[in-house]
Each structure stands twice: as C-alpha cells, then as structure tokens.
Design a protein around this motif. Structure first.
Motif, PDB file in Angstrom:
ATOM      1  N   MET B   1     -13.785 -23.374  -6.252  1.00 36.02           N
ATOM      2  CA  MET B   1     -13.615 -21.927  -6.052  1.00 36.02           C
ATOM      3  C   MET B   1     -14.966 -21.318  -5.718  1.00 36.02           C
ATOM      4  O   MET B   1     -15.945 -21.528  -6.402  1.00 36.02           O
ATOM      5  N   SER B   2     -15.011 -20.578  -4.629  1.00 37.33           N
ATOM      6  CA  SER B   2     -16.297 -19.989  -4.279  1.00 37.33           C
ATOM      7  C   SER B   2     -16.250 -18.467  -4.284  1.00 37.33           C
ATOM      8  O   SER B   2     -17.267 -17.818  -4.268  1.00 37.33           O
ATOM      9  N   LEU B   3     -15.085 -17.896  -4.321  1.00 36.27           N
ATOM     10  CA  LEU B   3     -14.957 -16.436  -4.349  1.00 36.27           C
ATOM     11  C   LEU B   3     -14.017 -16.062  -5.484  1.00 36.27           C
ATOM     12  O   LEU B   3     -13.244 -16.883  -5.956  1.00 36.27           O
ATOM     13  N   LEU B   4     -14.076 -14.800  -5.892  1.00 36.87           N
ATOM     14  CA  LEU B   4     -13.148 -14.307  -6.900  1.00 36.87           C
ATOM     15  C   LEU B   4     -12.290 -13.199  -6.282  1.00 36.87           C
ATOM     16  O   LEU B   4     -12.749 -12.437  -5.429  1.00 36.87           O
ATOM     17  N   SER B   5     -11.067 -13.118  -6.750  1.00 36.57           N
ATOM     18  CA  SER B   5     -10.110 -12.182  -6.160  1.00 36.57           C
ATOM     19  C   SER B   5     -10.552 -10.737  -6.315  1.00 36.57           C
ATOM     20  O   SER B   5     -11.188 -10.363  -7.297  1.00 36.57           O
ATOM     21  N   THR B   6     -10.143  -9.941  -5.368  1.00 37.95           N
ATOM     22  CA  THR B   6     -10.303  -8.492  -5.454  1.00 37.95           C
ATOM     23  C   THR B   6      -9.371  -7.974  -6.549  1.00 37.95           C
ATOM     24  O   THR B   6      -8.219  -8.391  -6.621  1.00 37.95           O
ATOM     25  N   PRO B   7      -9.850  -7.069  -7.407  1.00 45.26           N
ATOM     26  CA  PRO B   7      -8.953  -6.549  -8.447  1.00 45.26           C
ATOM     27  C   PRO B   7      -7.803  -5.718  -7.869  1.00 45.26           C
ATOM     28  O   PRO B   7      -7.943  -5.079  -6.831  1.00 45.26           O
ATOM     29  N   SER B   8      -6.705  -5.746  -8.583  1.00 48.62           N
ATOM     30  CA  SER B   8      -5.554  -4.922  -8.232  1.00 48.62           C
ATOM     31  C   SER B   8      -5.804  -3.482  -8.686  1.00 48.62           C
ATOM     32  O   SER B   8      -6.509  -3.231  -9.661  1.00 48.62           O
ATOM     33  N   GLN B   9      -5.218  -2.524  -7.965  1.00 48.99           N
ATOM     34  CA  GLN B   9      -5.223  -1.123  -8.370  1.00 48.99           C
ATOM     35  C   GLN B   9      -3.831  -0.559  -8.107  1.00 48.99           C
ATOM     36  O   GLN B   9      -3.071  -1.098  -7.298  1.00 48.99           O
ATOM     37  N   THR B  10      -3.529   0.562  -8.750  1.00 44.06           N
ATOM     38  CA  THR B  10      -2.175   1.107  -8.608  1.00 44.06           C
ATOM     39  C   THR B  10      -1.897   1.613  -7.188  1.00 44.06           C
ATOM     40  O   THR B  10      -2.829   2.001  -6.477  1.00 44.06           O
ATOM     41  N   VAL B  11      -0.618   1.626  -6.820  1.00 39.02           N
ATOM     42  CA  VAL B  11      -0.218   2.234  -5.543  1.00 39.02           C
ATOM     43  C   VAL B  11      -0.297   3.756  -5.614  1.00 39.02           C
ATOM     44  O   VAL B  11      -0.335   4.418  -4.579  1.00 39.02           O
ATOM     45  N   GLY B  12      -0.291   4.316  -6.842  1.00 39.82           N
ATOM     46  CA  GLY B  12      -0.296   5.769  -6.975  1.00 39.82           C
ATOM     47  C   GLY B  12       1.022   6.391  -6.550  1.00 39.82           C
ATOM     48  O   GLY B  12       1.987   5.675  -6.242  1.00 39.82           O
ATOM     49  N   PRO B  13       1.090   7.719  -6.530  1.00 41.12           N
ATOM     50  CA  PRO B  13       2.365   8.391  -6.244  1.00 41.12           C
ATOM     51  C   PRO B  13       2.703   8.531  -4.758  1.00 41.12           C
ATOM     52  O   PRO B  13       3.800   8.951  -4.423  1.00 41.12           O
ATOM     53  N   PHE B  14       1.775   8.223  -3.882  1.00 41.10           N
ATOM     54  CA  PHE B  14       1.975   8.561  -2.460  1.00 41.10           C
ATOM     55  C   PHE B  14       2.186   7.333  -1.587  1.00 41.10           C
ATOM     56  O   PHE B  14       1.907   7.325  -0.396  1.00 41.10           O
ATOM     57  N   LEU B  15       2.681   6.270  -2.201  1.00 41.59           N
ATOM     58  CA  LEU B  15       2.797   4.988  -1.514  1.00 41.59           C
ATOM     59  C   LEU B  15       3.709   5.032  -0.298  1.00 41.59           C
ATOM     60  O   LEU B  15       3.574   4.216   0.612  1.00 41.59           O
ATOM     61  N   SER B  16       4.640   5.992  -0.278  1.00 42.41           N
ATOM     62  CA  SER B  16       5.586   5.999   0.844  1.00 42.41           C
ATOM     63  C   SER B  16       4.863   6.193   2.178  1.00 42.41           C
ATOM     64  O   SER B  16       5.349   5.741   3.214  1.00 42.41           O
ATOM     65  N   ILE B  17       3.707   6.849   2.157  1.00 35.06           N
ATOM     66  CA  ILE B  17       2.959   7.048   3.410  1.00 35.06           C
ATOM     67  C   ILE B  17       2.588   5.688   4.017  1.00 35.06           C
ATOM     68  O   ILE B  17       2.610   5.503   5.230  1.00 35.06           O
ATOM     69  N   GLY B  18       2.281   4.740   3.155  1.00 35.31           N
ATOM     70  CA  GLY B  18       1.907   3.420   3.651  1.00 35.31           C
ATOM     71  C   GLY B  18       3.066   2.461   3.789  1.00 35.31           C
ATOM     72  O   GLY B  18       3.054   1.571   4.631  1.00 35.31           O
ATOM     73  N   PHE B  19       4.095   2.633   2.941  1.00 36.44           N
ATOM     74  CA  PHE B  19       5.130   1.605   2.829  1.00 36.44           C
ATOM     75  C   PHE B  19       6.390   1.887   3.637  1.00 36.44           C
ATOM     76  O   PHE B  19       7.189   0.985   3.866  1.00 36.44           O
ATOM     77  N   SER B  20       6.602   3.144   4.024  1.00 32.41           N
ATOM     78  CA  SER B  20       7.887   3.489   4.643  1.00 32.41           C
ATOM     79  C   SER B  20       8.125   2.776   5.965  1.00 32.41           C
ATOM     80  O   SER B  20       9.257   2.412   6.278  1.00 32.41           O
ATOM     81  N   ALA B  21       7.067   2.596   6.749  1.00 30.54           N
ATOM     82  CA  ALA B  21       7.256   2.042   8.090  1.00 30.54           C
ATOM     83  C   ALA B  21       7.938   0.678   8.042  1.00 30.54           C
ATOM     84  O   ALA B  21       8.720   0.349   8.924  1.00 30.54           O
ATOM     85  N   LEU B  22       7.654  -0.113   7.035  1.00 27.42           N
ATOM     86  CA  LEU B  22       8.248  -1.447   6.955  1.00 27.42           C
ATOM     87  C   LEU B  22       9.248  -1.555   5.802  1.00 27.42           C
ATOM     88  O   LEU B  22       9.394  -2.612   5.187  1.00 27.42           O
ATOM     89  N   ALA B  23       9.929  -0.457   5.503  1.00 22.55           N
ATOM     90  CA  ALA B  23      10.998  -0.504   4.499  1.00 22.55           C
ATOM     91  C   ALA B  23      12.233  -1.161   5.121  1.00 22.55           C
ATOM     92  O   ALA B  23      12.533  -0.939   6.288  1.00 22.55           O
ATOM     93  N   VAL B  24      12.908  -1.999   4.338  1.00 22.76           N
ATOM     94  CA  VAL B  24      14.098  -2.727   4.810  1.00 22.76           C
ATOM     95  C   VAL B  24      15.119  -2.738   3.684  1.00 22.76           C
ATOM     96  O   VAL B  24      14.871  -3.348   2.638  1.00 22.76           O
ATOM     97  N   ASP B  25      16.259  -2.050   3.874  1.00 24.99           N
ATOM     98  CA  ASP B  25      17.265  -2.078   2.805  1.00 24.99           C
ATOM     99  C   ASP B  25      18.484  -2.923   3.167  1.00 24.99           C
ATOM    100  O   ASP B  25      19.347  -3.157   2.337  1.00 24.99           O
ATOM    101  N   ALA B  26      18.546  -3.377   4.419  1.00 28.38           N
ATOM    102  CA  ALA B  26      19.620  -4.286   4.827  1.00 28.38           C
ATOM    103  C   ALA B  26      18.954  -5.582   5.277  1.00 28.38           C
ATOM    104  O   ALA B  26      18.521  -5.705   6.417  1.00 28.38           O
ATOM    105  N   LEU B  27      18.856  -6.541   4.362  1.00 25.93           N
ATOM    106  CA  LEU B  27      18.099  -7.756   4.654  1.00 25.93           C
ATOM    107  C   LEU B  27      18.831  -8.663   5.627  1.00 25.93           C
ATOM    108  O   LEU B  27      18.210  -9.475   6.296  1.00 25.93           O
ATOM    109  N   ALA B  28      20.152  -8.548   5.621  1.00 26.43           N
ATOM    110  CA  ALA B  28      20.949  -9.523   6.361  1.00 26.43           C
ATOM    111  C   ALA B  28      21.772  -8.853   7.435  1.00 26.43           C
ATOM    112  O   ALA B  28      22.882  -9.256   7.721  1.00 26.43           O
TER     113      ALA B  28
END
Lengths: 254, 187
Positions: B1-28
């Motif tokens: 191992m030569s690197l360590l992972s970037t820490p996780s942080q919360t999505v916060g309340p405004f995640l839809s701005i980033g996540f909506s474009a690739l939302a999928v509710d009908a997988l099949a």
C-alpha cells in the motif's frame, strides 16, 4: 502454459472457488469518520446504534456499475457553460487524479460534483439562506476519468454559508464529490476544501475525521501550473479510493 | 500500500443537484424476461420519521446471476440493456420506489451460493459515510443457506428480507435506529 498460469486458469473457472475473491482493504485506523460524531448534530438520530455486521467482500462488493459517454457529455464538466450567460464569481479549474491505494489509476470512472454558487447559496428548495441565486449557475456536473485517471472541472469558487448546527456555524467553501470506483466497496462521497480557508478548522464535518493527516487530504492545493493566464486559477485535488488486497488472482483481470 | 484513502464526508442536504442527472428508478425498463418486482419502502430516522433527501443506490446481478462488470469472471450471459444500477431519492415522507427484476444467484465465498439480493447503499445528510445493507427476497428458499445472512444474528435477519404486500409489491423499509434497526454492514 506455466504451472502458475494453469493454476490461475483453473482458479477462475472452477465454480467452487469462483466466489473466493480478493476483497478491498479495510480503512486504516482513524482515517475515516465514525457514523456517530455528536458535534455534527444530525449524526445523532441517523448513526446506527446496533453493531454493524462484518461483511466479507463477495462478487457483489468487488463489482460495480460501469458508466460511459452516454451518461456523461463533454459539457457536463464545465459548470460555467450550462446557461445562456456566465455565472458570477471567481472562475476556477479543479483537476486531479483518481487513484486507488495501490497507486493504480482508476480509469473511466464517474465523478459527480455539486456545489453552492459564489454567494454561498444552493439552487435547491431546502436552501433558505438569504443570499442571491444566480440565474446562470445550477451547480451540478459530472465527468469520466481518462485513461490515466485524470479528471478536470471548470466551475466558480463557491461561497461559504451558514448552517444551523451550532451558534454561528459556517461551512467552509467546498465542493461535493461523488466517486464510483470499480467495485461497490470503493464508492466514495467526499468534500473538497480550499487551502488557507480559516473556516476549515471550525467545521465539525471536517473534524469528524480523527486522523489529522487524513483530514488534510480533504483540502485541495493551489495549482500554479494548471492556472491559465487571463482565464482561471486552478486547484488540484487527487482522490484515493480503497485498493484491492494483493493476491495472485488479481493478475488474471485488471 | 502506498497511498491512503480520501476520507468520506456527508452528501449534505443538497445532493439532488449532483445526483438527479443519473437517477434511475426503472432498472429493467428494457430487460428481457425475469421476474419483475416493484420495491417500495421508507427511509426512517431515529425518531421514526421519514427522511427526505436521502439517496438509495441499488446494485444487483442480472437474472442469470451475473454482474454487468468486467470484474465478474463468471461465464454467464450478460444483458446489454441491463446495467444493474438504480438510484432513487427519497421524497418528503422518506419514501422510495423502484422497479427491477429479481436477480439470479451469484457465488459466495467457500463454494457457497448467495441468495438473490440487492446491494443497497444509503447516503444522506447526517451520514458521514454511506451505509451498506442488502435486500433479500421473501419466499426464497435460498435465503436459508446464504453466507451473508448466516452472519447476521437470527433475531435481526428479518430486517434484510422484504415483505410481499397485498398490492404484490415488495415492501422494505430502511430503519436507521431503534428496535427494528436495519442491519448495516461493516465493509
């Protein structure tokens, strides 16, 4: 065929052992936040209270969704060109490399970004901060990493904004990043901060990461070489995902 | 191992701005064959209230039990039209709803075979890192021998198995805290 190659070939085709996969390395001590961190008040009603169940990484965790150019268009990486006019604020370039802990670039991986505008306001119904919206800024973008794991966004520097976590609470200026690696166990959502921001050390989210060296990995670096004269200053933010445990079976697919 | 992972942080309340474009509710939507299922549930916080602005991400194998990933070495058919990824944002009442097909079985460690399941990731305000859980299917004999369910204390296994409702949909809540707290994994 060498003995080793024959063994490897048998290994990956034999049904009995096909499910024995090399997992991802578990997080190093204190380098990730715990679920419960009371100074960030919302964790109190949302952190699990019962013991987590240890999950061996199976095919379900070492695989993950694959994204492509149908999902991401070239313009999606430039948040300053999503409307008819230019957004207000300081234009910036944010770039970096997506690597795993084994220093291997993560290629053609999806990175999503979202942020507040230059005034510290999100284009979102829930955001009631008394700061102006910018008709020319939505604040969402996405990109695929290239063959070397590089990514690059053009955007504007977001403003700091108040939140109600505690008295006089302000979030330092930050960009939200969502990253898909190769396997589900690598999935990461994080935040990028700007160097020299005095609000960082007061931020409970930033401080939720126990290890100071790990925390510093949430701060980008000013990028003189990436800065483009008469256009935009640049910041560099490399992102590291978990790496696979090293076993010889890894050489059969990469 | 030569690197360590970037820490996780919360999505916060405004995640839809980033996540909506690739939302999928009908997988099949274009999936050929398989047992179609509608999954309906709520994301509930420590006060038993529906949590809005959470995101539920689903990852699953196709009906043959193969993941649409180059990391899956199995010699089983791939459905080009089935990615196996879903993403839904919870509404104001914490509800989420998506449709898919029931996945096939995939191999587990030690020569075992995993019961059909969805790997489910949860992000939301107040979570500094994602929660990972699984949804299994009701009336499924393979659940008995599933190598992951076996690791879960018997009195908590029911939190990972959906119920079939009178409407024939599968009902499965994600309960963050309390008596019926969903089993989350240390992964």
């Amino acid at each position: 065929m060498s003995d080793l190659a024959a063994y490897e070939s048998a290994y990956i085709t034999h049904e009995d052992v096909i499910g024995d996969v090399a997992g991802y390395r578990r997080p190093y001590y204190k380098t990730q936040p715990e679920y419960l961190y009371p100074p960030y008040r919302s964790t109190i009603k949302r952190a699990p209270t019962r013991s987590l169940v240890w999950l061996p990484h199976t095919l379900s965790e070492i695989t993950g969704p694959v994204f492509g150019y149908d999902d991401v268009k070239p313009d999606d990486a430039d948040l300053t060109r999503q409307h008819s006019g230019e957004p207000l604020g300081e234009r910036i370039i944010v770039s970096g490399r997506l690597l795993d802990e084994n220093s291997k670039p993560v290629v053609k991986a999806l990175i999503e970004l979202w942020q507040a505008n230059a005034a510290g306001r999100y284009r979102h119904d829930v955001d009631d901060h008394d700061a102006p919206l910018d008709p020319n800024f939505t604040g969402g973008g996405r990109v695929l990493t290239d063959a070397h794991g590089n990514y690059r966004f053009i955007t504007i520097k977001p403003g700091a904004y108040p939140w109600r976590n505690h008295y006089n609470a302000w979030r330092p200026a930050h960009l939200h990043f969502s990253v898909f690696g190769i396997g589900l166990a690598q999935r990461l959502v994080t935040q990028m901060h700007f160097p020299g921001d005095p609000l960082i050390s007061y931020d409970p989210m930033f401080n939720s990461v126990p290890d100071d060296n790990a925390r510093q990995r949430l701060i980008s670096q000013f990028d003189w070489e990436g800065t483009i004269p008469d256009f935009a200053i640049a910041f560099r933010f490399d992102i590291v995902l978990r790496g696979r445990e090293q076993t010889f079976t890894q050489s059969t697919r990469s | 191992m030569s690197l360590l992972s970037t820490p996780s942080q919360t999505v916060g309340p405004f995640l839809s701005i980033g996540f909506s474009a690739l939302a999928v509710d009908a997988l099949a939507a274009e999936h050929p064959g398989g047992e179609r299922v509608l999954i309906h549930g709520r994301l509930l916080d420590g006060d038993g209230k529906g949590a809005s602005e959470g995101v539920i991400e689903v990852w699953q194998a196709n009906v043959h039990g193969r993941y649409a990933s180059p990391e899956d070495p199995q010699n089983k058919p791939i459905d080009r039209a089935f990615r196996g990824f879903g993403r839904v944002l919870t509404n104001a009442d914490g509800e989420f709803r998506f449709s898919t097909v029931k996945p096939g079985r995939v191999p587990g460690p030690g020569g075992t075979s995993q019961a059909p399941h969805l790997a489910v990731t949860v992000f939301m305000r107040g979570l500094l890192k994602q929660l990972l859980t699984r949804m299994y299917f009701p009336e499924e004999a393979a659940n008995e021998a599933d190598p992951v369910l076996k690791r879960v204390p018997a009195d908590r296994r029911h939190t990972l198995i959906a119920r079939r409702g009178a409407d024939d949909a599968l009902h499965w809540n994600i309960v963050l805290q309390g008596e019926d707290e969903t089993v989350f994994f240390d992964f």
